[in-house]
Scaffold this active site. Structure first.
Site, mmCIF file in Angstrom:
data_model
loop_
_atom_site.group_PDB
_atom_site.id
_atom_site.type_symbol
_atom_site.label_atom_id
_atom_site.label_comp_id
_atom_site.label_asym_id
_atom_site.label_seq_id
_atom_site.Cartn_x
_atom_site.Cartn_y
_atom_site.Cartn_z
ATOM 1 N N PRO A 23 -32.585 28.217 14.580
ATOM 2 C CA PRO A 23 -31.563 27.402 15.259
ATOM 3 C C PRO A 23 -31.397 26.075 14.539
ATOM 4 C CG PRO A 23 -33.636 27.350 16.481
ATOM 5 C CD PRO A 23 -33.831 28.338 15.361
ATOM 6 N N CYS A 25 -28.894 22.576 14.753
ATOM 7 C CA CYS A 25 -27.794 21.770 15.292
ATOM 8 C C CYS A 25 -26.814 21.436 14.186
ATOM 9 C CB CYS A 25 -28.325 20.462 15.863
ATOM 10 S SG CYS A 25 -29.234 20.677 17.377
ATOM 11 N N ALA A 62 -29.666 24.571 19.291
ATOM 12 C CA ALA A 62 -30.059 24.050 20.604
ATOM 13 C C ALA A 62 -28.802 23.857 21.447
ATOM 14 C CB ALA A 62 -30.803 22.729 20.436
ATOM 15 N N GLN A 104 -30.534 29.420 21.694
ATOM 16 C CA GLN A 104 -31.653 28.573 22.078
ATOM 17 C C GLN A 104 -31.204 27.667 23.220
ATOM 18 O OE1 GLN A 104 -32.989 25.289 19.552
ATOM 19 N NE2 GLN A 104 -35.061 26.119 19.660
ATOM 20 N N TYR A 185 -38.624 17.500 22.538
ATOM 21 C CA TYR A 185 -37.564 17.513 23.546
ATOM 22 C C TYR A 185 -38.206 17.721 24.921
ATOM 23 C CZ TYR A 185 -34.660 17.474 19.430
ATOM 24 O OH TYR A 185 -34.089 17.105 18.245
ATOM 25 N N ARG A 233 -39.755 28.727 21.786
ATOM 26 C CA ARG A 233 -40.117 27.958 20.584
ATOM 27 C C ARG A 233 -41.078 26.852 20.978
ATOM 28 N NH1 ARG A 233 -37.112 25.644 15.181
ATOM 29 N NH2 ARG A 233 -37.405 27.815 14.596
ATOM 30 N N LEU A 311 -40.052 25.846 5.702
ATOM 31 C CA LEU A 311 -40.166 25.958 4.247
ATOM 32 C C LEU A 311 -40.558 27.362 3.804
ATOM 33 C CD1 LEU A 311 -41.491 22.488 3.083
ATOM 34 C CD2 LEU A 311 -39.211 23.462 2.779
ATOM 35 N N GLY A 333 -34.251 28.212 7.908
ATOM 36 C CA GLY A 333 -33.307 27.191 8.297
ATOM 37 C C GLY A 333 -32.476 26.757 7.106
ATOM 38 N N ARG A 334 -32.965 25.710 6.443
ATOM 39 C CA ARG A 334 -32.159 25.092 5.384
ATOM 40 C C ARG A 334 -31.818 26.039 4.250
ATOM 41 N NH1 ARG A 334 -36.312 20.279 5.323
ATOM 42 N NH2 ARG A 334 -37.552 22.089 5.931
#
Ligand code: FNR
Length: 368
Positions: A23, A25, A62, A104, A185, A233, A311, A333-334
């Site tokens: 996930p 944003c 999210a 999510q 969060y 998560r 990573l 992710g990235r």
């Protein structure tokens, strides 16, 4: 044969492979006030292109269960029918590529009403569409405005908000719901001794700190179909002191194992294992695969399926994590932002059959 490209069964759902989109944003929702939080064609492109790129599961960012649960005013939500309708297009697009649409469900807590990352740090003031954050207590996250400590009645209402958002997610076509319990969060601040100074039944002991997050999980599980999975998560460590006697002690890997057992008993099917986010000053040893040992430990000590994240960027690295049983899936992710079609490249490199969209597949097939 590649372990990474072997399907994973979760309840009655078959996820076609173990390459999942984490996930992320995008801070790109349009609208203000009650009209806010609606996904757009940008979100559709963002998620559907990773599905076309071969990710087996694509998790939407999210998504707030109520307006004050957004991280920034440009975050997505699932508290009204306009948002639900807009998400329906996205889940259909993701599923049309053979990927599992996941969402999510989140509440930002004391990190709510933040500026978008590219607008610099700090809290968005009310006159610019911001709001007061809420948290386990009234301690601010450094650099952000102080939150209001939730009352018990507000906590109970939030449990219902998570369930209502899950019902909307299901109606919108999502097949997997993940409860966001990580990264400092709302639910994470309740869990962590470094984020929760309450003295009532929601703070203090380990059992008390778990009470609200577990109530959320039970409420989501109650509305989510028996044959579909629920994920959680978690931040497996705060990267703070671990000695039980240390006043600066944070949440630890040991705590995560105990949490996993409680989640599993309540019908959570897989733990998505991240770290950090409660403490601003924590020193995090960021390196390739640095969070994988936490997923590995939960899986080894509880038998609960896990996803590893952080990573993971190379096909051989991802293959090793799954093949050696350190996790059941990897989340990228990235690397998927950089390279949406990563899974097709990984499949080819690992000797699996790339699941190209049909109109591309014949054209890009290797020349004989
Ligand atoms: C994230 N991350 C994140 N995590 C989460 O649980 N919910 C979210 O909405 C977001 N949003 C988000 C946005 C962006 C732009 C980034 C880069 C990251 C964390 C993400 O899911 C993942 O855990 C980390 O990025 C580490 O994985 P990679 O990027 O090293 O593969």
């Amino acid at each position: 044969m590649s372990a990474l490209f072997t399907p994973l069964e979760l309840r009655s759902l078959t996820v076609p492979n173990r390459v999942w989109m984490a996930p992320m944003c995008t801070y790109s929702a349009v609208g203000r006030g009650p009209e806010a939080g609606v996904p757009t064609d940008f979100h559709l492109t963002h998620l559907a292109s990773r599905a076309a790129g071969g990710a087996g599961l694509v998790m939407a960012e999210a998504t707030a269960v109520r307006p004050d649960g957004r991280i920034s005013p440009a975050d997505l939500g699932l508290w009204n029918s306009a948002q639900q309708a807009a998400f329906s297009r996205i889940t259909a697009a993701v599923a049309s590529h053979g990927a599992v649409p996941a969402v999510q469900l989140a509440h930002a807590g004391r990190k709510g009403s933040s500026r978008r990352p590219w607008d610099g740090p700090g809290t968005v003031p009310p006159e610019e569409g911001g709001w007061e954050g809420v948290s386990s207590d009234d301690a601010p996250f450094p650099g952000l405005a102080a939150p209001h400590a939730l009352t018990v009645a507000e906590i109970e209402r939030l449990v219902g908000d998570f369930a209502a958002a899950a019902e909307r997610a299901l109606a919108a076509g999502f097949q997997v719901a993940e409860v966001h319990g990580a990264h400092g969060y709302l639910l994470n601040t309740f869990l962590s001794p470094a984020g929760n100074r309450r003295t009532d039944s929601y703070g203090g002991s380990f059992e008390n700190r778990l009470r609200f997050p577990l109530a959320v999980v039970e409420a989501v599980r109650a509305v989510w179909p028996e044959d579909l999975p629920v994920l959680f998560r978690t931040s497996a460590t705060d990267w703070l002191a671990e000695d039980p006697g240390d006043p600066r002690r944070g949440w630890t890997g040991e705590d995560t194992v105990r949490l996993a057992e409680e989640l599993r008993a309540r019908g959570v099917d897989l733990l998505d294992v991240s770290t950090g986010g409660v403490a601003a000053g924590a020193r995090i040893p960021v390196a390739p695969g640095y969070q994988v040992p936490f997923a590995e430990r939960v899986r080894a000590e509880t038998g609960m399926p896990t996803a590893a994240v952080g990573l993971v960027t190379e096909p051989a690295q991802a293959e090793e994590i799954v093949a050696s049983g350190r996790a059941d899936a990897v989340m990228l992710g990235r690397q998927l932002l950089r390279e949406p079609y990563w899974a097709h490249r990984a499949a080819a490199e690992l000797g699996a059959e790339p699941r190209w969209p049909v109109p591309y597949g014949y054209a890009v097939a290797p020349r004989r």
